[in-house]
Scaffold this active site. Structure first.
Site, PDB file in Angstrom:
ATOM      1  N   ARG A   6      36.788  36.255 -10.057  1.00  0.00           N
ATOM      2  CA  ARG A   6      38.251  36.297 -10.262  1.00  0.00           C
ATOM      3  C   ARG A   6      38.892  37.135  -9.149  1.00  0.00           C
ATOM      4  NH1 ARG A   6      39.930  34.089 -14.749  1.00  0.00           N
ATOM      5  NH2 ARG A   6      42.021  34.959 -14.680  1.00  0.00           N
ATOM      6  N   HIS A  21      51.761  39.028 -11.267  1.00  0.00           N
ATOM      7  CA  HIS A  21      52.088  39.481 -12.631  1.00  0.00           C
ATOM      8  C   HIS A  21      52.637  40.909 -12.522  1.00  0.00           C
ATOM      9  CE1 HIS A  21      50.046  36.166 -14.638  1.00  0.00           C
ATOM     10  NE2 HIS A  21      48.988  36.352 -13.872  1.00  0.00           N
ATOM     11  N   CYS A  56      51.457  32.030 -11.763  1.00  0.00           N
ATOM     12  CA  CYS A  56      50.016  31.855 -11.957  1.00  0.00           C
ATOM     13  C   CYS A  56      49.681  30.503 -12.583  1.00  0.00           C
ATOM     14  CB  CYS A  56      49.482  33.030 -12.759  1.00  0.00           C
ATOM     15  SG  CYS A  56      47.758  33.342 -12.420  1.00  0.00           S
TER      16      CYS A  56
HETATM   17  N1  GLN Z   1      43.760  30.104 -15.675  1.00  0.00           N
HETATM   18  C1  GLN Z   1      44.289  30.304 -14.331  1.00  0.00           C
HETATM   19  C2  GLN Z   1      43.301  31.043 -13.429  1.00  0.00           C
HETATM   20  O1  GLN Z   1      42.457  31.762 -13.924  1.00  0.00           O
HETATM   21  C3  GLN Z   1      45.584  31.074 -14.369  1.00  0.00           C
HETATM   22  C4  GLN Z   1      45.405  32.506 -14.873  1.00  0.00           C
HETATM   23  C5  GLN Z   1      46.736  33.209 -15.061  1.00  0.00           C
HETATM   24  O2  GLN Z   1      47.742  32.598 -15.365  1.00  0.00           O
HETATM   25  N2  GLN Z   1      46.689  34.568 -14.875  1.00  0.00           N
HETATM   26  O3  GLN Z   1      43.429  30.938 -12.224  1.00  0.00           O
END
Ligand code: GLN
Length: 242
Positions: free
Chosen positions: A126, A191, A92
């Site tokens: 998101r 994740h 990520c």
């Molecule tokens: N800040 C980055 C995003 O929101 C990575 C987030 C994360 O590592 N889960 O895409």
């Protein structure tokens, strides 16, 4: 002995991603392969050429911004080591930092390492939920399971993906691809954390790290019934077969 480095464990530490380095170490120890793990954070010295495996976890935009300048000072040595076969797992935020830049939803462009020919722009919505990716390991397709939670959409013209999205958004929610692979660098938005449930991928990284150490080592088969049942439960729930 495998030398492993956990980069910025105090900052790139979202969603239990440290479970990846724990799984890597545990699957080595179950095979009596000694592993030394060093945690490196802001300002710490490191010679990547002395390491076999480097892990970078996920982080919020704030943490990514915090470490970008520190990571940039290490860019040339990290790139040289990657070109020399260093094994890297980047999840990520850690993945995004290996690209050209990360542009936040507010339009702020965080310069990244430009080691991988890709870039990331944050969207307003998101990308969150279950994520299943079909990854080809040694020609065999493996359904790799986990979850995703990122605002960044990652695009590339030339870097191979880690795999094909079977469920979820993946890199950008539009091209059906997930993650990135370059030499011994494996990147993903998965994740979970990624490695504990997906032992085939963990063993691939261990084999590559041993090879870098000049050890052609046949990894003895471990009892993966727990990991396989965890994957099966998730895949069944999503209507996907193992
Ligand atoms: N800040 C980055 C995003 O929101 C990575 C987030 C994360 O590592 N889960 O895409």
């Amino acid at each position: 002995m495998i030398s492993a480095c956990h980069l910025y464990p105090d900052l790139l530490n979202l969603y239990g991603d440290r479970g990846n380095i724990i799984a890597f170490r545990q699957r080595c120890e179950w095979r009596n392969i000694p592993v030394k793990i060093k945690s490196i954070s802001l300002g710490d010295k490191i010679e990547f050429k002395d390491y076999d495996f480097v892990f970078l976890g996920g982080g919020s935009d704030r943490e990514q911004n915090l470490i970008a300048a520190d990571l940039m000072k290490r860019r040339d040595r990290l790139k040289d080591a990657i070109e020399g076969g260093l094994v890297v797992l980047a999840i990520c935020g850690g993945y995004q930092l290996l690209g050209k830049y990360y542009q936040t939803a507010e339009g702020k462009q965080i310069p990244c390492l430009d080691i991988l020919d890709l870039y990331t722009t944050a969207g307003s919505k998101r990308l969150v939920g279950n994520l299943v990716v079909e990854v080809k390991l040694g020609g065999k397709p493996l359904k790799v399971v986990g979850f995703e939670n990122h605002s960044g959409r990652t695009y590339t013209r030339s870097v191979k993906p880690l795999g094909k999205v079977l469920c979820g958004s993946g890199n950008n929610g539009s091209d059906g691809l997930e993650g990135a692979r370059y030499k011994n660098v494996y990147c993903s938005y998965l994740h979970g954390p990624l490695l504990p449930k997906n032992s085939g991928l963990t063993d691939r990284l261990i084999s590559l790290a041993l090879k870098r150490r000049g050890m052609e080592y046949h990894l003895k088969q471990l009892d993966d019934s727990l990991e396989e049942s965890a994957r099966r439960v998730m895949l069944d729930r999503l209507g996907l077969r193992m």
